[in-house]
Design a protein around this motif. Structure first.
Motif, PDB file in Angstrom:
ATOM      1  N   LYS A   1      13.334   2.270  -5.664  1.00  0.00           N
ATOM      2  CA  LYS A   1      12.247   2.190  -5.759  1.00  0.00           C
ATOM      3  C   LYS A   1      11.596   3.571  -7.229  1.00  0.00           C
ATOM      4  O   LYS A   1      12.537   3.882  -6.953  1.00  0.00           O
ATOM      5  CB  LYS A   1      11.223   1.968  -4.569  1.00  0.00           C
ATOM      6  CG  LYS A   1      10.895   0.938  -3.823  1.00  0.00           C
ATOM      7  CD  LYS A   1      10.002   0.985  -3.248  1.00  0.00           C
ATOM      8  CE  LYS A   1       9.281  -0.129  -1.828  1.00  0.00           C
ATOM      9  NZ  LYS A   1       8.776   0.199  -1.338  1.00  0.00           N
TER      10      LYS A   1
ATOM     11  N   ARG B   1      12.941  -9.939   0.333  1.00  0.00           N
ATOM     12  CA  ARG B   1      13.048  -8.493  -0.308  1.00  0.00           C
ATOM     13  C   ARG B   1      13.115  -7.713   1.068  1.00  0.00           C
ATOM     14  O   ARG B   1      11.526  -7.815   1.916  1.00  0.00           O
ATOM     15  CB  ARG B   1      12.397  -8.146  -1.033  1.00  0.00           C
ATOM     16  CG  ARG B   1      12.041  -6.652  -1.633  1.00  0.00           C
ATOM     17  CD  ARG B   1      11.360  -6.383  -2.963  1.00  0.00           C
ATOM     18  NE  ARG B   1      11.058  -4.794  -3.144  1.00  0.00           N
ATOM     19  CZ  ARG B   1      12.077  -4.410  -4.218  1.00  0.00           C
ATOM     20  NH1 ARG B   1      13.074  -5.553  -4.785  1.00  0.00           N
ATOM     21  NH2 ARG B   1      11.859  -3.369  -4.712  1.00  0.00           N
TER      22      ARG B   1
ATOM     23  N   THR C   1      12.707  -3.703   2.567  1.00  0.00           N
ATOM     24  CA  THR C   1      12.666  -2.136   1.834  1.00  0.00           C
ATOM     25  C   THR C   1      13.030  -1.284   3.159  1.00  0.00           C
ATOM     26  O   THR C   1      13.956  -1.787   4.481  1.00  0.00           O
ATOM     27  CB  THR C   1      11.690  -1.888   2.140  1.00  0.00           C
ATOM     28  OG1 THR C   1      10.648  -2.398   2.885  1.00  0.00           O
ATOM     29  CG2 THR C   1      10.863  -2.652   0.445  1.00  0.00           C
ATOM     30  N   CYS C   2      13.766  -0.268   3.427  1.00  0.00           N
ATOM     31  CA  CYS C   2      13.917   0.639   4.098  1.00  0.00           C
ATOM     32  C   CYS C   2      13.733   2.105   4.460  1.00  0.00           C
ATOM     33  O   CYS C   2      12.813   3.152   3.109  1.00  0.00           O
ATOM     34  CB  CYS C   2      15.888   1.180   3.325  1.00  0.00           C
ATOM     35  SG  CYS C   2      16.665  -0.186   3.304  1.00  0.00           S
TER      36      CYS C   2
ATOM     37  N   THR D   1      16.140  -0.603  -1.530  1.00  0.00           N
ATOM     38  CA  THR D   1      15.850  -1.679  -1.292  1.00  0.00           C
ATOM     39  C   THR D   1      17.025  -3.251  -1.614  1.00  0.00           C
ATOM     40  O   THR D   1      18.188  -3.305  -1.898  1.00  0.00           O
ATOM     41  CB  THR D   1      14.823  -1.579  -2.345  1.00  0.00           C
ATOM     42  OG1 THR D   1      15.527  -2.277  -3.914  1.00  0.00           O
ATOM     43  CG2 THR D   1      13.698  -1.576  -2.357  1.00  0.00           C
TER      44      THR D   1
END
Length: 250
Positions: A11, A156, A158-159, A165
């Motif tokens: 991101k 999708r 996310t981390c 991502t």
């Protein structure tokens, strides 16, 4: 990659709590380091581990993670720092185009039926670790529990490193060999390997198996992840993408 080599996704830069992303050109410039291979003599292996462990702690790029250790994996992150999570503070959210959004604790995930897979792990830069056990909850189970809407077409990820991502199509995400993994090499997944929970996408190059998983969002379309934004293929099938002809991981 957000893990032992190219693994996982980005991101825009955040406020202060996110690390500095690493570009593909920088990564590819270090691939030759992998030729050092695995040190087999125990004394040398311990020495290498000590050196690389100390170096990784002071390396804001995470590129020291490209050097494998005796177990075939090394710490790798695209962020300069990653918070530690445990059973007390870990949370995984499932949201987006679903009827029943849900947040799971680590204990919640451990209480669900577990699937164990033993397959090779293949990195897009060439290294391979044969017969690696992963165990966890099938992603399809979490999607079914959330009630995916008819307009959905992708997922999708996310981390909690704040940078990485990844994405899969909905059909890919529903495969039986895609896990929300809690164990790796018959041990709980530790922080360095993306724990306590990571994604495991068995038939694809390892950068698709995002470490430090914290969010699963169902979307209409696939959005390229961290490494896809830097030139890697979105559909990263081992041996059929990224200009490589590796044997499948099955």
């Amino acid at each position: 990659m957000n893990s032992e080599q190219p693994e996982g996704p980005g991101k825009p830069q955040p406020p202060s709590d996110r690390g500095t992303p690493v570009g593909r050109r920088v990564l590819l410039g270090t691939i030759g380091l992998g030729a050092l291979g695995v040190v087999t003599a125990p004394a040398l292996q311990r020495a290498l581990e000590g050196f690389l462990g100390a170096a990784a702690g002071k390396d804001p790029t995470g590129l020291t993670g490209l050097l494998p250790n005796g177990g075939g994996f090394r710490y790798y992150s695209v962020a300069s720092s990653v918070p530690h999570k445990n059973a007390t503070n870990y949370r995984l959210t499932v949201d987006g185009l679903v009827d029943r959004p849900k947040t799971y604790t680590l204990d919640d995930l451990r209480a669900l039926p577990q699937t164990r897979l033993v397959k090779d792990v293949q990195c897009v830069t060439g290294w391979r670790v044969p017969g690696t056990p992963f165990e966890g909850v099938r992603l399809s189970r979490l999607l079914d529990a959330a009630g995916v809407r008819s307009t959905a077409g992708a997922v999708r990820f996310t981390c909690f490193d704040g940078t990485y991502t990844e994405s899969l199509t909905l059909d890919q995400a529903r495969r039986a060999d895609v896990l929300v993994a809690l164990r790796m090499q018959d041990k709980n997944i530790g922080h360095d390997h993306g724990g306590p929970v990571r994604l495991y996408v068995a038939p694809m190059y390892f950068y698709k198996s995002a470490k430090w998983l914290s969010g699963i969002t169902v979307t209409e379309d696939v959005k390229p992840g961290y490494w896809e934004d830097r030139g890697y293929d979105v559909d990263a099938w081992v041996g059929h993408s990224n200009g490589r002809d590796d044997d499948p991981t099955n």
